[in-house]
Design an enzyme around this catalytic site. Structure first.
Site, mmCIF file in Angstrom:
data_model
loop_
_atom_site.group_PDB
_atom_site.id
_atom_site.type_symbol
_atom_site.label_atom_id
_atom_site.label_comp_id
_atom_site.label_asym_id
_atom_site.label_seq_id
_atom_site.Cartn_x
_atom_site.Cartn_y
_atom_site.Cartn_z
ATOM 1 N N TYR A 138 -87.483 10.861 70.649
ATOM 2 C CA TYR A 138 -88.126 9.858 69.795
ATOM 3 C C TYR A 138 -87.610 9.917 68.358
ATOM 4 C CZ TYR A 138 -91.829 8.156 72.887
ATOM 5 O OH TYR A 138 -92.541 7.547 73.889
ATOM 6 N N ASP A 216 -89.894 15.617 87.390
ATOM 7 C CA ASP A 216 -89.991 14.690 88.532
ATOM 8 C C ASP A 216 -91.002 15.213 89.550
ATOM 9 O OD1 ASP A 216 -88.224 16.809 88.948
ATOM 10 O OD2 ASP A 216 -86.808 15.657 90.153
ATOM 11 N N ASP A 240 -95.217 11.322 77.180
ATOM 12 C CA ASP A 240 -95.570 9.905 77.095
ATOM 13 C C ASP A 240 -95.803 9.355 78.499
ATOM 14 O OD1 ASP A 240 -95.845 7.265 76.061
ATOM 15 O OD2 ASP A 240 -93.748 6.865 76.589
ATOM 16 N N ASP A 244 -99.671 8.749 80.673
ATOM 17 C CA ASP A 244 -100.093 7.457 81.232
ATOM 18 C C ASP A 244 -100.441 7.614 82.703
ATOM 19 O OD1 ASP A 244 -99.698 5.988 78.895
ATOM 20 O OD2 ASP A 244 -98.770 4.321 79.988
HETATM 21 C C1 IPM Z 1 -98.099 6.267 73.206
HETATM 22 C C2 IPM Z 1 -97.314 4.985 73.116
HETATM 23 C C3 IPM Z 1 -96.262 5.134 72.013
HETATM 24 C C4 IPM Z 1 -95.354 6.272 72.398
HETATM 25 C C5 IPM Z 1 -95.437 3.866 71.714
HETATM 26 C C6 IPM Z 1 -96.314 2.685 71.412
HETATM 27 C C7 IPM Z 1 -94.441 4.098 70.602
HETATM 28 O O1 IPM Z 1 -96.748 4.669 74.326
HETATM 29 O O2 IPM Z 1 -98.730 6.656 72.203
HETATM 30 O O3 IPM Z 1 -98.088 6.873 74.270
HETATM 31 O O4 IPM Z 1 -94.411 6.083 73.170
HETATM 32 O O5 IPM Z 1 -95.582 7.378 71.943
HETATM 33 MG MG MG Z 2 -97.341 5.958 75.907
#
Ligand code: IPM
Ligand code: MG
Length: 354
Positions: A138, A216, A240, A244
């Protein structure tokens, strides 16, 4: 003495859910002074900058930051891309405030035990993703375009791995004392460094059980058997993606809070607290959003920054009680429950607190 909290509500449903979190914090009776500032698309529209210097200064002078959500289709094509809310506000906030430790719990709330979309995952899932937040691909340089070629760079230094791992050990000690460190050490040099450092720290901290898993495989294991995890410790981009995935496994995205922590400042752990959901522009301004993730983020603030475990637990209990009373916002509504607005849900949590 009162604490100072910077309130950055942002875009979309951010202001609605943040208002409920502030309301709940006020109802706890904890002495907090709130100061609001602009961030995201709304800040870009009014100042030309998604992270105005006054906002950053306010955050730096505060004990903690309560953050809503930012971004939306209105700003997706802002040029240059560095002025888009995500890149122009979120990433610099993380790096400027040195928020290197992102804590993302994925926990099933008892009243929503059956919410998981996965067969066999009904029941309690209670894990935390500890995501490194200010390093890796990042932020690595160079990031550039060379004609038909594009370059992103993944860089990690020993101290970056050490400091996030240290926070992961501390959090594991408040939980089940287990860390799964996730990397791609079969391919990446940064991952081999990561694994080396975490292995050394595991030897020095034998009270916590540390194992290593390739990313993975971890993505697969989260679907196969999410209950095996306590703390998942990983680098920025893997975290990240895995956070999710972990959030969806509980089936209630609208309920999950997060903390982004830095080092202690004046004896208190500085942090930015935000729901993990986005700005949901499609339902913004309609009082349909679920404020519970924002409210639980406020509870995390009390826990981590203010060390006020009593009031933090009080909020969590009040949230469960509101759900037990069958109140549901649209995202978690099911037959036999009562549909309530954002504000009604916040009011219900406040009522349960008392
Ligand atoms: C998160 C989001 C961010 C990230 C994006 C919006 C830059 O997906 O906070 O997980 O990738 O960190
Ligand atoms: Mg994210």
């Amino acid at each position: 003495m009162s604490y100072k909290v910077a309130v950055l509500a942002g875009d979309g449903i951010g202001p609605e859910v943040t208002a409920e979190a502030v309301k709940v914090l006020k109802a706890t009776g904890v002495a907090i002074e709130f100061e609001e500032a602009l961030v995201g698309g709304i800040a870009y529209d009014s100042t030309g900058n998604p992270l105005p210097p006054t906002t950053l200064d306010l955050c730096k002078s505060a004990d903690a930051v309560l953050f809503g959500a930012i971004g939306g289709p209105k700003w997706d094509n802002v040029q240059p891309v560095t002025l888009r809310p995500e890149i122009g506000a979120l990433l610099p906030l993380r790096s400027e405030l040195n928020l290197y430790a992102n804590v993302r719990p994925a926990k099933t709330l008892k009243p929503l035990l059956k919410a998981s979309p996965l067969k066999g995952a009904e029941g309690m899932i209670d894990l935390v993703v500890m995501r490194e937040l200010t390093g890796g691909i990042y932020f690595g340089q160079p990031r550039e375009r060379q004609g038909d070629k594009a370059i992103d760079t993944c860089v990690y230094s020993r101290f970056e791995v050490e400091r996030i791992a240290k926070q992961a050990f501390a959090i594991a000690r408040q939980r089940r004392h287990e860390i799964v460190s996730v990397d791609k050490a079969n391919v990446l040099e940064t991952s081999r460094l990561w694994r080396e450092v975490v292995t050394e720290m595991a030897t020095a901290n034998p009270d916590v059980k540390v194992t290593h898993m390739l990313v993975d495989n971890c993505a697969m294991q989260l679907i196969r058997n999410p209950k095996q995890f306590d703390v998942i410790l990983t680098e920025n981009m893997f975290g990240d993606i895995l956070s999710d995935e972990a959030s969806m496994v509980t089936g209630s995205l609208g309920l999950l809070p997060s903390a982004s922590l830095s080092d202690a400042k004046g004896g208190k752990l500085f942090g930015l607290y935000e729901p993990i959901h986005g700005s949901a522009p499609d339902i913004a301004g309609q009082q349909r959003a679920n404020p519970l993730a924002a409210i639980l983020s406020a509870a995390m603030m009390l826990q981590y920054t203010f060390g006020d475990l009593t009031n933090s637990a009080r909020i969590e209990v009040a949230v469960e009680a509101a759900l037990n009373a069958s109140l549901r916002t649209a995202d978690i509504f099911e037959k036999g429950t009562r549909l309530v607005s954002t504000k009604e849900m916040g009011d219900a949590v406040v009522a349960q607190l008392k």
